[in-house]
Design a protein around this motif. Structure first.
Motif, PDB file in Angstrom:
ATOM      1  N   ASP A  98      13.009  13.260  -8.846  1.00 14.57           N
ATOM      2  CA  ASP A  98      14.301  12.628  -8.547  1.00 14.57           C
ATOM      3  C   ASP A  98      14.590  12.631  -7.045  1.00 14.57           C
ATOM      4  OD1 ASP A  98      14.670  12.131 -11.219  1.00 14.57           O
ATOM      5  OD2 ASP A  98      16.033  13.826 -11.543  1.00 14.57           O
ATOM      6  N   ARG A  99      14.287  13.739  -6.388  1.00 19.29           N
ATOM      7  CA  ARG A  99      14.525  13.821  -4.943  1.00 19.29           C
ATOM      8  C   ARG A  99      13.634  12.838  -4.187  1.00 19.29           C
ATOM      9  NH1 ARG A  99      16.822  18.837  -2.773  1.00 19.29           N
ATOM     10  NH2 ARG A  99      17.475  20.237  -4.434  1.00 19.29           N
ATOM     11  N   LEU A 100      12.363  12.754  -4.588  1.00 14.48           N
ATOM     12  CA  LEU A 100      11.453  11.791  -3.959  1.00 14.48           C
ATOM     13  C   LEU A 100      11.943  10.368  -4.182  1.00 14.48           C
ATOM     14  CD1 LEU A 100       8.074  13.453  -5.019  1.00 14.48           C
ATOM     15  CD2 LEU A 100       8.897  13.225  -2.665  1.00 14.48           C
ATOM     16  N   GLY A 101      12.415  10.102  -5.405  1.00 13.80           N
ATOM     17  CA  GLY A 101      12.921   8.771  -5.716  1.00 13.80           C
ATOM     18  C   GLY A 101      14.126   8.402  -4.875  1.00 13.80           C
ATOM     19  N   ALA A 102      15.010   9.358  -4.626  1.00 14.00           N
ATOM     20  CA  ALA A 102      16.201   9.094  -3.821  1.00 14.00           C
ATOM     21  C   ALA A 102      15.821   8.740  -2.381  1.00 14.00           C
ATOM     22  CB  ALA A 102      17.126  10.308  -3.841  1.00 14.00           C
ATOM     23  N   ILE A 103      14.838   9.442  -1.834  1.00 15.77           N
ATOM     24  CA  ILE A 103      14.382   9.148  -0.469  1.00 15.77           C
ATOM     25  C   ILE A 103      13.769   7.753  -0.411  1.00 15.77           C
ATOM     26  CG2 ILE A 103      12.692   9.762   1.313  1.00 15.77           C
ATOM     27  CD1 ILE A 103      13.082  12.693   0.490  1.00 15.77           C
TER      28      ILE A 103
ATOM     29  N   ALA B  83       0.831  -1.202   0.000  1.00 14.03           N
ATOM     30  CA  ALA B  83       0.000   0.000   0.000  1.00 14.03           C
ATOM     31  C   ALA B  83       0.866   1.254   0.000  1.00 14.03           C
ATOM     32  CB  ALA B  83      -0.924  -0.003   1.214  1.00 14.03           C
ATOM     33  N   LEU B  84       1.934   1.240   0.792  1.00 15.18           N
ATOM     34  CA  LEU B  84       2.836   2.393   0.841  1.00 15.18           C
ATOM     35  C   LEU B  84       3.540   2.582  -0.502  1.00 15.18           C
ATOM     36  CD1 LEU B  84       4.285   4.669   2.300  1.00 15.18           C
ATOM     37  CD2 LEU B  84       5.848   2.974   3.280  1.00 15.18           C
ATOM     38  N   ALA B  85       3.960   1.484  -1.118  1.00 16.41           N
ATOM     39  CA  ALA B  85       4.630   1.568  -2.416  1.00 16.41           C
ATOM     40  C   ALA B  85       3.709   2.190  -3.462  1.00 16.41           C
ATOM     41  CB  ALA B  85       5.081   0.181  -2.865  1.00 16.41           C
ATOM     42  N   LEU B  86       2.433   1.820  -3.426  1.00 17.91           N
ATOM     43  CA  LEU B  86       1.475   2.406  -4.367  1.00 17.91           C
ATOM     44  C   LEU B  86       1.340   3.910  -4.135  1.00 17.91           C
ATOM     45  CD1 LEU B  86      -0.698   2.058  -6.570  1.00 17.91           C
ATOM     46  CD2 LEU B  86      -2.360   1.690  -4.721  1.00 17.91           C
ATOM     47  N   VAL B  87       1.281   4.309  -2.874  1.00 15.99           N
ATOM     48  CA  VAL B  87       1.171   5.733  -2.543  1.00 15.99           C
ATOM     49  C   VAL B  87       2.376   6.499  -3.087  1.00 15.99           C
ATOM     50  CG1 VAL B  87       1.195   7.391  -0.641  1.00 15.99           C
ATOM     51  CG2 VAL B  87      -0.259   5.363  -0.497  1.00 15.99           C
ATOM     52  N   VAL B  88       3.571   5.939  -2.902  1.00 15.19           N
ATOM     53  CA  VAL B  88       4.778   6.626  -3.365  1.00 15.19           C
ATOM     54  C   VAL B  88       4.811   6.698  -4.891  1.00 15.19           C
ATOM     55  CG1 VAL B  88       7.308   6.579  -3.383  1.00 15.19           C
ATOM     56  CG2 VAL B  88       6.070   5.983  -1.299  1.00 15.19           C
ATOM     57  N   GLN B  89       4.382   5.641  -5.558  1.00 13.65           N
ATOM     58  CA  GLN B  89       4.336   5.660  -7.019  1.00 13.65           C
ATOM     59  C   GLN B  89       3.392   6.747  -7.517  1.00 13.65           C
ATOM     60  OE1 GLN B  89       3.482   1.689  -8.485  1.00 13.65           O
ATOM     61  NE2 GLN B  89       5.101   0.794  -7.238  1.00 13.65           N
TER      62      GLN B  89
END
Length: 305
Positions: free
Chosen positions: A127-132, A108-114
């Motif tokens: 890019d910054r979000l992806g790095a975190i 569920a968290l992975a879906l939210v981040v995507q």
């Protein structure tokens, strides 16, 4: 003695930090904290997972309302990292049963981040979000390996803790998109992330009804910088998270790359009391890094990192 001078940069930082701090303080005070684009189905899944009377059918039925989440759960259920038997989950109910509640929270968290990273208004921060998020997956993969080795917590608890410990940073960074000039000042975004992420993480974990063991582990991890390596009581998930965060800085980019054993030895010597709590030495940490390297690419692909 003359008074210390305050540079124009310091004045700008103080003013912008105060303004942004007021925004976040308001969010925290009113509990108005949620990652942008948060799918309603995810909140419902989290509520079901927090209810001990919920059965697998209810969870699977709710997950099925979001085809993307349903597909992710099935992919996880059939991935080598979660399916050592190699037997394929044929339907969502079987996938839910195999993955388990902790990894359903991770899905569920992975879906939210995507969804967060694909939001058009947050394109400049992608890019910054992806790095975190990659940091969360890296720490989680190490925590999974260390939990399995030490038997202090279930391996998937280690993985979930690693993912959860970065959620506040994701929110704070996303909130900055409304003040784009912050990114024009060198080091300011990082200072604001360090200042506010811990508080926001705690609020988000409570809002998502995350089990207490994870809230306490993440909170203890956050406070560790003030307390040092000398902890009281039996070792727990927080210790696993702490060591994983240390080792994440040493992780080679891939299995084909060299692990700097001298650097690892220095880290182990510097944090010997913490490692001793988990009965770990340099060799054990090296093994954990290599175990994590065998899975981290797969986990990054699954979790969109």
């Amino acid at each position: 003695m003359s008074e210390p001078t305050i540079s124009a940069d310091d004045e700008t930082w103080n003013r912008d930090a105060a303004t942004f701090g007021e925004v976040l303080a308001r969010d925290v005070a009113f509990g108005d904290i949620q990652l942008p684009g948060f799918p309603p189905v995810v909140l419902r899944v989290q509520q079901l997972l927090a209810d001990e009377d919920t059965d697998l059918h209810d969870i699977a039925e709710t997950i099925s309302l979001d085809p993307e989440l349903a597909m992710l759960v099935l992919r996880m259920a059939n991935a080598a990292a979660f399916n050592p038997s190699g037997l394929q989950a044929r339907d969502l109910r079987m996938g839910v049963q195999r993955v388990g509640t902790r990894m359903l929270r991770a899905a569920a968290l992975a879906l939210v981040v995507q969804r967060l990273r694909s939001a058009e208004e947050l394109r400049p921060l992608r890019d910054r979000l992806g790095a975190i998020w990659r940091r969360g997956v890296t720490v989680g993969s190490l925590a999974k390996a260390l939990a399995q080795r030490t038997r202090i917590a279930p391996p998937d608890s280690g993985l979930l803790a690693g993912l959860l410990h970065v959620v506040g940073r994701l929110y704070v960074l996303a909130r900055m998109h409304g003040m784009p000039h912050l990114f024009e000042q060198d080091g300011v975004p990082e200072k604001l992330l360090d200042r506010w992420s811990d508080t926001v993480t705690g609020v988000l974990l409570l809002k998502w009804e995350v089990p207490r063991v994870f809230c306490e582990a993440v909170e203890a991890f956050q406070k560790h910088g003030e307390a040092g390596d000398e902890e009281q009581g039996p070792p727990g998930l927080a210790d696993v998270l702490l060591v994983s965060d240390l080792l994440a800085d040493l992780m080679p980019p891939s299995r084909a790359d060299y692990l700097d054993q001298m650097q690892l030895a220095q880290v182990c010597l510097l944090h010997e009391p913490l490692l001793a709590r988990l009965n770990l030495d340099r060799e054990a940490c090296s093994d954990a890094i290599h175990t994590a390297l065998n899975e981290v690419q797969q986990l990054r692909a699954l979790f969109g990192a």
